[in-house]
Write a protein that holds these residues in place. Structure first.
Motif, PDB file in Angstrom:
ATOM      1  N   THR A 126      43.381  -5.921  29.720  1.00 25.74           N
ATOM      2  CA  THR A 126      43.777  -5.846  31.126  1.00 25.74           C
ATOM      3  C   THR A 126      42.565  -5.605  32.009  1.00 25.74           C
ATOM      4  OG1 THR A 126      45.896  -4.917  30.475  1.00 25.74           O
ATOM      5  CG2 THR A 126      45.264  -4.640  32.770  1.00 25.74           C
TER       6      THR A 126
ATOM      7  N   ARG B 200      49.384  -3.627  34.736  1.00 24.66           N
ATOM      8  CA  ARG B 200      48.529  -4.453  35.586  1.00 24.66           C
ATOM      9  C   ARG B 200      48.664  -3.998  37.025  1.00 24.66           C
ATOM     10  NH1 ARG B 200      46.163  -9.653  36.146  1.00 24.66           N
ATOM     11  NH2 ARG B 200      44.525  -9.049  37.563  1.00 24.66           N
TER      12      ARG B 200
ATOM     13  N   ASP C  74      48.168  -9.974  39.288  1.00 22.48           N
ATOM     14  CA  ASP C  74      48.856 -10.816  38.320  1.00 22.48           C
ATOM     15  C   ASP C  74      47.905 -11.916  37.872  1.00 22.48           C
ATOM     16  OD1 ASP C  74      51.159  -9.217  38.534  1.00 22.48           O
ATOM     17  OD2 ASP C  74      51.805 -10.333  40.302  1.00 22.48           O
ATOM     18  N   ASP C  75      48.285 -13.164  38.030  1.00 27.93           N
ATOM     19  CA  ASP C  75      47.415 -14.265  37.600  1.00 27.93           C
ATOM     20  C   ASP C  75      46.662 -14.894  38.756  1.00 27.93           C
ATOM     21  OD1 ASP C  75      48.106 -14.056  34.909  1.00 27.93           O
ATOM     22  OD2 ASP C  75      49.865 -15.331  35.154  1.00 27.93           O
ATOM     23  N   TRP C  76      46.622 -14.225  39.909  1.00 31.80           N
ATOM     24  CA  TRP C  76      46.049 -14.814  41.111  1.00 31.80           C
ATOM     25  C   TRP C  76      44.876 -14.018  41.648  1.00 31.80           C
ATOM     26  CZ3 TRP C  76      47.650 -19.517  42.579  1.00 31.80           C
ATOM     27  CH2 TRP C  76      48.864 -19.967  42.083  1.00 31.80           C
TER      28      TRP C  76
ATOM     29  N   ASN D 176      44.294 -19.601  40.418  1.00 32.20           N
ATOM     30  CA  ASN D 176      45.243 -19.165  39.414  1.00 32.20           C
ATOM     31  C   ASN D 176      44.419 -18.846  38.176  1.00 32.20           C
ATOM     32  OD1 ASN D 176      46.969 -19.171  37.100  1.00 32.20           O
ATOM     33  ND2 ASN D 176      48.543 -20.127  38.363  1.00 32.20           N
TER      34      ASN D 176
ATOM     35  N   ASN E 140      45.192 -17.700  35.324  1.00 32.96           N
ATOM     36  CA  ASN E 140      45.773 -18.068  34.040  1.00 32.96           C
ATOM     37  C   ASN E 140      45.388 -19.501  33.669  1.00 32.96           C
ATOM     38  OD1 ASN E 140      47.411 -17.654  31.723  1.00 32.96           O
ATOM     39  ND2 ASN E 140      49.066 -18.774  32.714  1.00 32.96           N
ATOM     40  N   SER E 141      45.526 -20.426  34.613  1.00 31.76           N
ATOM     41  CA  SER E 141      45.207 -21.831  34.333  1.00 31.76           C
ATOM     42  C   SER E 141      43.764 -22.202  34.671  1.00 31.76           C
ATOM     43  CB  SER E 141      46.166 -22.748  35.102  1.00 31.76           C
ATOM     44  OG  SER E 141      46.003 -22.573  36.490  1.00 31.76           O
TER      45      SER E 141
ATOM     46  N   PRO F 261      40.596 -19.852  34.600  1.00 28.71           N
ATOM     47  CA  PRO F 261      39.870 -18.581  34.474  1.00 28.71           C
ATOM     48  C   PRO F 261      38.429 -18.622  34.984  1.00 28.71           C
ATOM     49  CG  PRO F 261      40.192 -19.578  32.318  1.00 28.71           C
ATOM     50  CD  PRO F 261      40.972 -20.402  33.299  1.00 28.71           C
TER      51      PRO F 261
END
Length: 159
Positions: free
Chosen positions: A6, A47, A68-70, A86, A88-89, A91
């Motif tokens: 994390t 998180r 989060d993922d942003w 993003n 997650n998609s 990095p």
């Protein structure tokens, strides 16, 4: 060695060290961080949003929220739109979605504004023994600040 998955903010380091030292003097309520000692014991960390500011070359100011993922980077420079990634998609932060995810941009900008508006003002930190002139000088170089100041909040940059 231990690898913590994390992401967490540097403001968590002092509370974590104090927590590891056990009972004793604790950091006052002016500390924004939280202890991450549980992660050092192998437990998962919740998180939390990470907020930061960036000044590039003494000219470009940015406010950042990583949640989060942003990751949203708000630019105070009118020549720069800002950035949305993003994580997650993407990095490596190569695909700026600022013009595509406008609803997400508005939501994250709102969170940034709420965070900066919640910060205490310099008066909450400055001991009364510091002169007004010294306080103004410290504000001018960025050592004191927070709260609703015209150049602190993303809502004041016409974005």
């Amino acid at each position: 060695g231990l690898h913590i998955q994390t992401r967490f903010s540097i403001v968590n380091i002092a509370p974590t060290l104090l927590d590891a030292l056990g009972p004793g003097p604790k950091v006052g309520s002016y500390t924004f961080g939280k202890s991450a000692l549980a992660a050092l014991k192998g437990e998962p960390l919740p998180r939390e949003p990470i907020y930061s500011q960036q000044i590039l070359y003494g000219l470009q100011r940015r406010a950042i929220i990583d949640i989060d993922d942003w990751k949203y980077i708000h630019s105070y420079d009118l020549r720069e739109k800002g950035f949305l990634f993003n994580l997650n998609s993407d990095p490596k932060e190569l695909n700026n979605l600022i013009d595509v995810e406008t609803t997400k941009v508005a939501a994250l900008k709102g969170k940034l504004e709420a965070f900066f508006d919640s910060l205490p003002s310099a008066a909450d930190f400055a001991p009364s023994t510091i002169s007004d002139t010294a306080t103004d000088q410290l504000k001018g170089i960025g050592y004191l600040g927070g709260g609703k100041h015209p150049q602190s909040s993303p809502s004041n940059s016409n974005r």
